[in-house]
Design a protein around this motif. Structure first.
Motif, PDB file in Angstrom:
ATOM      1  N   PHE A 110       0.841  -1.201   0.000  1.00  0.00           N
ATOM      2  CA  PHE A 110       0.000   0.000   0.000  1.00  0.00           C
ATOM      3  C   PHE A 110       0.873   1.246   0.000  1.00  0.00           C
ATOM      4  CE2 PHE A 110      -2.455   3.215   2.381  1.00  0.00           C
ATOM      5  CZ  PHE A 110      -3.574   3.317   1.564  1.00  0.00           C
ATOM      6  N   SER A 111       1.932   1.248   0.856  1.00  0.00           N
ATOM      7  CA  SER A 111       2.824   2.418   0.951  1.00  0.00           C
ATOM      8  C   SER A 111       3.600   2.629  -0.343  1.00  0.00           C
ATOM      9  CB  SER A 111       3.794   2.230   2.124  1.00  0.00           C
ATOM     10  OG  SER A 111       3.092   2.074   3.334  1.00  0.00           O
ATOM     11  N   ALA A 112       4.087   1.514  -0.904  1.00  0.00           N
ATOM     12  CA  ALA A 112       4.897   1.623  -2.133  1.00  0.00           C
ATOM     13  C   ALA A 112       4.071   2.175  -3.297  1.00  0.00           C
ATOM     14  CB  ALA A 112       5.472   0.240  -2.481  1.00  0.00           C
ATOM     15  N   ALA A 113       2.833   1.717  -3.414  1.00  0.00           N
ATOM     16  CA  ALA A 113       1.971   2.175  -4.510  1.00  0.00           C
ATOM     17  C   ALA A 113       1.703   3.662  -4.399  1.00  0.00           C
ATOM     18  CB  ALA A 113       0.678   1.380  -4.512  1.00  0.00           C
ATOM     19  N   LEU A 114       1.399   4.135  -3.174  1.00  0.00           N
ATOM     20  CA  LEU A 114       1.118   5.556  -2.981  1.00  0.00           C
ATOM     21  C   LEU A 114       2.402   6.388  -3.113  1.00  0.00           C
ATOM     22  CD1 LEU A 114      -1.488   5.484  -0.076  1.00  0.00           C
ATOM     23  CD2 LEU A 114      -1.883   5.850  -2.511  1.00  0.00           C
ATOM     24  N   GLY A 115       3.533   5.819  -2.655  1.00  0.00           N
ATOM     25  CA  GLY A 115       4.809   6.546  -2.812  1.00  0.00           C
ATOM     26  C   GLY A 115       5.153   6.747  -4.282  1.00  0.00           C
ATOM     27  N   TYR A 116       4.953   5.688  -5.046  1.00  0.00           N
ATOM     28  CA  TYR A 116       5.216   5.793  -6.481  1.00  0.00           C
ATOM     29  C   TYR A 116       4.264   6.778  -7.148  1.00  0.00           C
ATOM     30  CZ  TYR A 116       5.769   4.487 -11.351  1.00  0.00           C
ATOM     31  OH  TYR A 116       5.986   4.526 -12.705  1.00  0.00           O
ATOM     32  N   SER A 117       2.972   6.757  -6.700  1.00  0.00           N
ATOM     33  CA  SER A 117       1.990   7.697  -7.255  1.00  0.00           C
ATOM     34  C   SER A 117       2.415   9.128  -7.007  1.00  0.00           C
ATOM     35  CB  SER A 117       0.614   7.426  -6.640  1.00  0.00           C
ATOM     36  OG  SER A 117      -0.324   8.386  -7.072  1.00  0.00           O
ATOM     37  N   CYS A 118       2.930   9.388  -5.795  1.00  0.00           N
ATOM     38  CA  CYS A 118       3.387  10.756  -5.441  1.00  0.00           C
ATOM     39  C   CYS A 118       4.593  11.134  -6.301  1.00  0.00           C
ATOM     40  CB  CYS A 118       3.742  10.810  -3.964  1.00  0.00           C
ATOM     41  SG  CYS A 118       4.268  12.451  -3.399  1.00  0.00           S
ATOM     42  N   TYR A 119       5.523  10.188  -6.518  1.00  0.00           N
ATOM     43  CA  TYR A 119       6.709  10.449  -7.344  1.00  0.00           C
ATOM     44  C   TYR A 119       6.304  10.823  -8.770  1.00  0.00           C
ATOM     45  CZ  TYR A 119      10.859   9.474 -10.131  1.00  0.00           C
ATOM     46  OH  TYR A 119      11.901   9.572 -11.031  1.00  0.00           O
ATOM     47  N   VAL A 120       5.359  10.040  -9.357  1.00  0.00           N
ATOM     48  CA  VAL A 120       4.913  10.296 -10.722  1.00  0.00           C
ATOM     49  C   VAL A 120       4.260  11.674 -10.817  1.00  0.00           C
ATOM     50  CG1 VAL A 120       3.290   9.565 -12.520  1.00  0.00           C
ATOM     51  CG2 VAL A 120       4.666   7.861 -11.286  1.00  0.00           C
ATOM     52  N   ALA A 121       3.420  11.998  -9.809  1.00  0.00           N
ATOM     53  CA  ALA A 121       2.719  13.290  -9.850  1.00  0.00           C
ATOM     54  C   ALA A 121       3.693  14.454  -9.815  1.00  0.00           C
ATOM     55  CB  ALA A 121       1.740  13.363  -8.673  1.00  0.00           C
ATOM     56  N   LEU A 122       4.800  14.308  -9.056  1.00  0.00           N
ATOM     57  CA  LEU A 122       5.747  15.411  -8.902  1.00  0.00           C
ATOM     58  C   LEU A 122       6.703  15.511 -10.089  1.00  0.00           C
ATOM     59  CD1 LEU A 122       6.635  14.972  -5.112  1.00  0.00           C
ATOM     60  CD2 LEU A 122       5.324  16.858  -6.143  1.00  0.00           C
ATOM     61  N   VAL A 123       7.112  14.377 -10.630  1.00  0.00           N
ATOM     62  CA  VAL A 123       8.158  14.390 -11.662  1.00  0.00           C
ATOM     63  C   VAL A 123       7.561  14.509 -13.066  1.00  0.00           C
ATOM     64  CG1 VAL A 123      10.034  13.009 -12.702  1.00  0.00           C
ATOM     65  CG2 VAL A 123       9.772  13.114 -10.201  1.00  0.00           C
ATOM     66  N   GLN A 124       6.423  13.789 -13.281  1.00  0.00           N
ATOM     67  CA  GLN A 124       5.913  13.712 -14.649  1.00  0.00           C
ATOM     68  C   GLN A 124       4.799  14.722 -14.913  1.00  0.00           C
ATOM     69  OE1 GLN A 124       4.930   9.678 -15.767  1.00  0.00           O
ATOM     70  NE2 GLN A 124       6.875   8.834 -14.949  1.00  0.00           N
ATOM     71  N   THR A 125       4.379  15.466 -13.914  1.00  0.00           N
ATOM     72  CA  THR A 125       3.324  16.459 -14.168  1.00  0.00           C
ATOM     73  C   THR A 125       3.723  17.767 -13.516  1.00  0.00           C
ATOM     74  OG1 THR A 125       2.017  16.084 -12.167  1.00  0.00           O
ATOM     75  CG2 THR A 125       1.617  14.584 -14.008  1.00  0.00           C
ATOM     76  N   ASP A 126       3.116  18.825 -14.032  1.00  0.00           N
ATOM     77  CA  ASP A 126       3.281  20.127 -13.397  1.00  0.00           C
ATOM     78  C   ASP A 126       1.968  20.611 -12.812  1.00  0.00           C
ATOM     79  OD1 ASP A 126       6.000  20.381 -14.001  1.00  0.00           O
ATOM     80  OD2 ASP A 126       5.519  21.008 -16.068  1.00  0.00           O
ATOM     81  N   ASP A 127       1.073  19.616 -12.554  1.00  0.00           N
ATOM     82  CA  ASP A 127      -0.273  19.978 -12.085  1.00  0.00           C
ATOM     83  C   ASP A 127      -0.237  20.240 -10.577  1.00  0.00           C
ATOM     84  OD1 ASP A 127      -3.228  20.111 -12.767  1.00  0.00           O
ATOM     85  OD2 ASP A 127      -3.230  18.678 -11.069  1.00  0.00           O
ATOM     86  N   PRO A 128      -0.509  21.525 -10.189  1.00  0.00           N
ATOM     87  CA  PRO A 128      -0.451  21.832  -8.738  1.00  0.00           C
ATOM     88  C   PRO A 128      -1.415  20.983  -7.914  1.00  0.00           C
ATOM     89  CG  PRO A 128      -0.505  23.834 -10.064  1.00  0.00           C
ATOM     90  CD  PRO A 128      -0.797  22.726 -11.028  1.00  0.00           C
ATOM     91  N   ALA A 129      -2.594  20.714  -8.470  1.00  0.00           N
ATOM     92  CA  ALA A 129      -3.586  19.929  -7.714  1.00  0.00           C
ATOM     93  C   ALA A 129      -3.057  18.535  -7.440  1.00  0.00           C
ATOM     94  CB  ALA A 129      -4.904  19.852  -8.480  1.00  0.00           C
TER      95      ALA A 129
END
Length: 778
Positions: A110-129
């Motif tokens: 559960f932690s790894a999936a959410l950690g990876y999701s956070c990484y993708v959101a920060l690195v691959q997007t510039d969406d503030p939301a």
């Protein structure tokens, strides 16, 4: 449990559970699955995090992560439900370890999936939301792990690293330069949370140790309480402890049982006043007893010394209540059920002070009472009387009818005497058939009235087991202080008066007077000298002739005992014979008289018999008198038909069956019998036909009045007529004149005896005057 936690943290991947506290480990694992409600909200938050990023960015990867997190959350919930549906009390270490691993893997995934999701959101997007959603969610869930799993610091460290390292790397690699500083700060966040987790873990360890000690202390205290309860409740006595304010602190079951207290009044904190009110309302104790106990309580609180009170409950229990000071101003109350002990003490005291058969005071109690009465006399001067009562004829009843009948007579006697006296008079059984009465009155009239009442109630017949028994009473009375200034003198003088009452005819009362004491002293001296006379041969036999009225010749001689005292001279038989009977000398004297009379008769004229008087007391030893007669006849070579034994009717009244058996045995030897002094007592003519008498002797009082009293003449004539039919001889005693001789001969008498024919004289005088021939008195 702290040690268990430490071992659990260092157990690594071992498959075996050596040196592991399985119970503590099981509890720890159980705590992971204890709250499904906390997993579900966290799982939903985890699912929404990539889903919101997908909505905000439209990137497919977030939808894929949303599905993945959803599956992980579902699997975790299924695992929690599966765990909670099972009973894990008997789980092995391997089973517990497997559940622990399943939880760890689910949480890590559960932690790894959410950690990876956070990484993708920060690195691959510039969406503030997407950035805000991912970072906020990661930090929130990471903080939740710290709060929920502080007991598993390594587990928390793994989860924080799995959550926050991808977030920190994503922040550092993001296109916004400010994110890079936040990324570095994220590392500090992880380190701080790990430190916080370790601190919480240490606190939990300390709390666990404290909890373990607390439970151990509680268990020990519980064990001690059980032991104390068992000890208190197995006590025989009731125990209760009250605090300074007299509220119940502790009590045992016997305490409640003895007082009949309900459970509500045996609870700690119950005021003593409530218990007291209950006891009085239920009439277990009285108001007076309650006041006494309150006084005792005050006494204990004041003096700090134990005290006791005795309480008798309505149910008859005798309770000994002991109150003693307790710690901190409290009161210890110990209650003993002394009912049996007091009853036993009462029985012992009853046995010590009262006669078991009659229930009257015994000799010991009499001594106590007479001493107290004399002490009162010294204080107040109030005189009193001592009555000494003896039953007339009781010994004969006891000997002839048996001790059971005698005991019934004594019990009935006690009952009758109680009814004849007053409530404040003290009646005691002094021993045997003797009773003493302490009468608190110095009035002769009152004393006489009560004594006579006692004699009257004893004159009635006793009906015992269908047998009619007659027993009368003689009473001697001594007045204090006139007749005795101390118990011994008073008793001796009452005994003297009793002796006089018996000597005067029995069934009467007699007051002591000083002359009696002198007479008793003289009697004592005579008894002492008589004992000496029996030993030194001072007793003699004199003989008075009995003549045939037709032939005027001597047919027999009556042996009459004489005692020549060295200083008193000839002592009359009427003086020393009664003393001999009362002192027990008569048996030996009677034996001597029979032997001596047989020897003397064998030495005088052939054909002349000898008559010997036998006391009724001698018949109480039947073997002795029979053997004495046999030995006397053998030793003297006297023909048994020449020996006649004279008895009085008192022998027949006392024990007719015993008398008849002895008379029959002696008659079988050839000995004959005469009924002596006929007419002086009950004088039943039935005796003449019932008993084997060869001769009846009419008392001299009838001869004296034969010319003046028609009744005397009628008695002599009636007896002579009956004797003629029964082939008996009639001897009239006391013939002193020729006119009397003629009168009784005309009335039918066969023989006579009296001074007209000769006075009693010694054997030597008879032999010296008559030689060896028959003497005629015509």
């Amino acid at each position: 449990m702290a040690g268990a936690l430490k071992r659990l943290m260092t157990a690594g991947g071992r498959e075996q559970g050596e040196n592991i506290d399985l119970t503590g480990y099981t509890l720890l694992v159980s705590s992971l699955f204890s709250s499904p409600a906390s997993i579900i909200p966290g799982g939903i938050a985890g699912i929404l995090t990539p889903f919101l990023c997908w909505i905000s960015t439209g990137m497919d990867i977030f939808m894929s992560l949303t599905i993945l997190v959803t599956l992980i959350v579902i699997l975790r919930i299924v695992t929690v439900i599966a765990y909670r549906r099972r009973n894990h009390a008997n789980d092995s270490y391997a089973q517990t370890r497997r559940w622990d691993r399943d939880y760890f893997l689910g949480a890590t995934a559960f932690s790894a999936a959410l950690g990876y999701s956070c990484y993708v959101a920060l690195v691959q997007t510039d969406d503030p939301a997407a950035h805000i959603t991912s970072v906020a969610s990661t930090i929130a869930l990471a903080s939740g792990y710290v709060a929920r799993n502080a007991g598993r610091p390594k587990f928390v460290a793994v989860q924080l690293l799995t959550f926050c390292i991808p977030m920190a790397i994503g922040l550092i690699g993001a296109h916004n330069p400010y994110y890079r500083y936040i990324g570095y700060f994220a590392f500090l966040y992880v380190a701080a949370n790990i430190a916080i987790t370790n601190s919480l873990h240490r606190n939990l360890l300390a709390l666990s140790d404290a909890n373990k000690q607390s439970k151990a202390l509680a268990s020990a205290l519980h064990s001690q309480n059980l032991t104390l309860d068992a000890a208190l409740n197995t006590m025989i006595d009731g125990l209760a402890m009250f605090d300074r304010s007299l509220k119940l602190a502790v009590s045992n079951a016997p305490h409640s049982t003895l007082y009949g207290l309900p459970e509500t009044l045996a609870l700690p904190g119950t005021p003593l006043t409530a218990i007291a009110r209950f006891l009085v309302e239920r009439q277990v104790i009285s108001q007076e007893q309650l006041r006494d106990i309150r006084t005792a309580l005050t006494e204990v609180q004041t003096t700090q010394q134990a005290t006791s009170r005795e309480v008798v409950t309505r149910g008859g229990l005798v309770l000994v209540v002991t109150l003693a000071p307790a710690a901190e101003g409290g009161i210890l109350m110990l209650t003993e059920d002394a009912t049996e002990r007091k009853a036993t003490e009462a029985r012992i005291e009853q046995m010590a002070r009262f006669d078991e058969l009659t229930g009257l005071a015994n000799r010991f109690e009499y001594t106590t009472q007479i001493n107290e009465t004399f002490a009162k006399l010294e204080r107040t001067g109030d005189g009193f009387a001592l009555l000494y009562l003896d039953l007339d004829g009781f010994k004969q009843v006891n000997d002839s009818l048996g001790h059971d009948i005698g005991d019934h007579v004594l019990m009935e006697t006690a009952s009758r005497l109680r009814g004849a006296i007053r409530s404040n008079d003290m009646l005691a059984r002094f021993g045997g058939d003797e009773f003493l009465l302490i009468l608190p009155s110095a009035d002769h009239l009152v004393v006489t009235a009560i004594a006579q009442r006692m004699i009257d109630v004893m004159s009635k017949a006793f009906d015992v087991d269908g047998k009619t028994v007659y027993v009368t009473a003689s009473i001697g009375i001594a007045m204090a202080p006139l007749d005795g200034a101390n118990p011994a003198d008073l008793l001796r003088h009452a005994d003297t008066a009793l002796y006089k009452a018996k000597s005067a005819g029995r069934n009467m009362l007699m007051f002591f007077n000083p002359a009696m004491a002198e007479e008793m002293m003289e009697r004592h001296e005579i008894e002492v000298d008589l004992r000496k006379a029996c030993v030194d041969g001072s007793l003699e036999l004199y003989y008075q002739p009995i003549i045939d009225l037709k032939t005027q010749k001597v047919v027999s001689r009556e042996a009459l005992m004489r005692w020549r005292h060295p200083t008193r001279g000839m002592v009359p038989p009427s003086v020393f014979i009664p003393i001999a009977e009362q002192s027990g000398l008569i048996a030996g004297m009677g034996d001597w008289a029979i032997r001596q009379a047989c020897r003397d008769a064998a030495s005088w004229e052939p054909g002349i018999g000898v008559s010997v008087n036998v006391s009724p007391l001698q018949f109480r030893e039947p073997r002795r008198i029979v053997e004495t007669v046999k030995e006397a006849l053998l030793a003297s070579q006297l023909e048994s038909r020449r020996l006649m034994l004279e008895v009085t009717e008192s022998l027949l009244i006392e024990d007719d069956k015993l008398a008849l058996s002895v008379l029959d045995e002696l008659r079988a030897l050839g000995v004959t019998f005469a009924l002596d002094d006929f007419g002086t007592g009950y004088s039943s003519l039935a005796y003449l036909s019932t008993y084997p008498f060869a001769q009846v002797k009419i008392d001299q009082s009838f001869a004296r009045e034969v010319h003046t009293n028609e009744a005397s003449k009628a008695v002599i004539e009636a007896v002579c007529q009956l004797a003629r039919r029964l082939q008996m001889n009639v001897v009239v005693e006391g013939i002193e004149t020729e006119q009397q001789r003629i009168a009784v001969q005309l009335l039918g008498a066969h023989r006579a005896q009296g001074f007209l024919f000769g006075r009693p004289e010694a054997l030597a005088s008879i032999k010296g005057r008559n030689g060896s021939g028959n003497r005629s008195v015509a």
